[in-house]
Design a protein around this motif. Structure first.
Motif, PDB file in Angstrom:
ATOM      1  N   THR A 156       0.851  -1.209   0.074  1.00  0.00           N
ATOM      2  CA  THR A 156      -0.164   0.045   0.100  1.00  0.00           C
ATOM      3  C   THR A 156       1.021   1.293  -0.171  1.00  0.00           C
ATOM      4  O   THR A 156       0.260   2.277   0.536  1.00  0.00           O
ATOM      5  CB  THR A 156      -0.797   0.028   1.329  1.00  0.00           C
ATOM      6  OG1 THR A 156      -0.115   0.160   2.575  1.00  0.00           O
ATOM      7  CG2 THR A 156      -1.921  -1.104   1.268  1.00  0.00           C
ATOM      8  N   GLY A 157       1.960   1.380  -0.493  1.00  0.00           N
ATOM      9  CA  GLY A 157       2.941   2.480  -0.392  1.00  0.00           C
ATOM     10  C   GLY A 157       2.361   3.358  -1.506  1.00  0.00           C
ATOM     11  O   GLY A 157       1.418   3.212  -2.401  1.00  0.00           O
ATOM     12  N   PRO A 158       3.383   4.672  -1.622  1.00  0.00           N
ATOM     13  CA  PRO A 158       3.046   5.563  -2.460  1.00  0.00           C
ATOM     14  C   PRO A 158       3.000   5.076  -4.095  1.00  0.00           C
ATOM     15  O   PRO A 158       2.157   5.539  -4.955  1.00  0.00           O
ATOM     16  CB  PRO A 158       3.958   6.680  -2.245  1.00  0.00           C
ATOM     17  CG  PRO A 158       4.895   5.974  -1.487  1.00  0.00           C
ATOM     18  CD  PRO A 158       4.289   4.733  -0.742  1.00  0.00           C
ATOM     19  N   LEU A 159       4.055   4.239  -4.317  1.00  0.00           N
ATOM     20  CA  LEU A 159       4.121   3.521  -5.791  1.00  0.00           C
ATOM     21  C   LEU A 159       2.763   2.933  -6.133  1.00  0.00           C
ATOM     22  O   LEU A 159       2.317   2.999  -7.361  1.00  0.00           O
ATOM     23  CB  LEU A 159       5.220   2.706  -5.699  1.00  0.00           C
ATOM     24  CG  LEU A 159       5.556   2.084  -7.253  1.00  0.00           C
ATOM     25  CD1 LEU A 159       5.759   3.217  -8.414  1.00  0.00           C
ATOM     26  CD2 LEU A 159       6.693   0.991  -7.088  1.00  0.00           C
ATOM     27  N   ALA A 160       2.191   2.092  -4.997  1.00  0.00           N
ATOM     28  CA  ALA A 160       1.106   1.349  -5.253  1.00  0.00           C
ATOM     29  C   ALA A 160      -0.050   2.187  -6.018  1.00  0.00           C
ATOM     30  O   ALA A 160      -0.875   2.012  -6.553  1.00  0.00           O
ATOM     31  CB  ALA A 160       0.943   0.365  -4.233  1.00  0.00           C
ATOM     32  N   ILE A 161      -0.316   3.280  -4.785  1.00  0.00           N
ATOM     33  CA  ILE A 161      -1.298   4.096  -5.154  1.00  0.00           C
ATOM     34  C   ILE A 161      -1.106   4.876  -6.445  1.00  0.00           C
ATOM     35  O   ILE A 161      -2.131   5.116  -7.300  1.00  0.00           O
ATOM     36  CB  ILE A 161      -1.221   5.346  -4.175  1.00  0.00           C
ATOM     37  CG1 ILE A 161      -1.665   4.532  -2.601  1.00  0.00           C
ATOM     38  CG2 ILE A 161      -2.239   6.158  -4.403  1.00  0.00           C
ATOM     39  CD1 ILE A 161      -1.452   5.458  -1.746  1.00  0.00           C
TER      40      ILE A 161
END
Length: 130
Positions: A44-49
């Motif tokens: 759920t990190g920023p890359l995933a978002i």
């Protein structure tokens, strides 16, 4: 004149509204699939978002005419439609009448074994022991 056209227009609008509603529901399922896939693989990190937003925009808005039909086909195959098609085409013989097998029942089998014994071929066990 107008009374004859109103039922047709109502049917047309109700069908188009139903089709639009089903497209909206399908987009929700595709969005849930995209989110669950990315969260399972990247967390759920920023890359995933960022990936969720980018892929969702491309799939749901940009080319939904393609990805929606592929998603429906994939779901049908996952729910077992492929098993039905395989049974129908390959196991069922594609709707052609079935041919008679060389041995259709026990009497034919007994006659075939008797013919083999008469010609000296015998049973497979006897042949292996020679």
């Amino acid at each position: 004149m107008v009374q004859d056209i109103l039922p047709m227009l109502f049917a047309l609008f109700s069908f188009s509204e139903f089709f639009g509603d089903m497209t909206f529901v399908l987009k929700i399922f595709v969005l849930m699939t995209i989110i669950s896939f990315i969260v399972m693989h990247l967390g759920t990190g920023p890359l995933a978002i960022i990936l969720i937003l980018g892929i969702s925009y491309f799939v749901l808005i940009g080319a939904f005419w393609f990805f929606g039909s592929v998603y429906v086909l994939m779901m049908l195959l996952m729910f077992g439609v492929s098993g039905i098609l395989i049974d129908f085409f390959f196991v069922g013989g594609m709707g052609t009448p079935q041919e008679q097998t060389p041995i259709s029942h026990g009497i034919d089998l007994r006659a075939k074994r008797g013919a083999m014994m008469a010609h000296g071929r015998g049973s497979p066990r006897r042949r292996m022991m020679r």
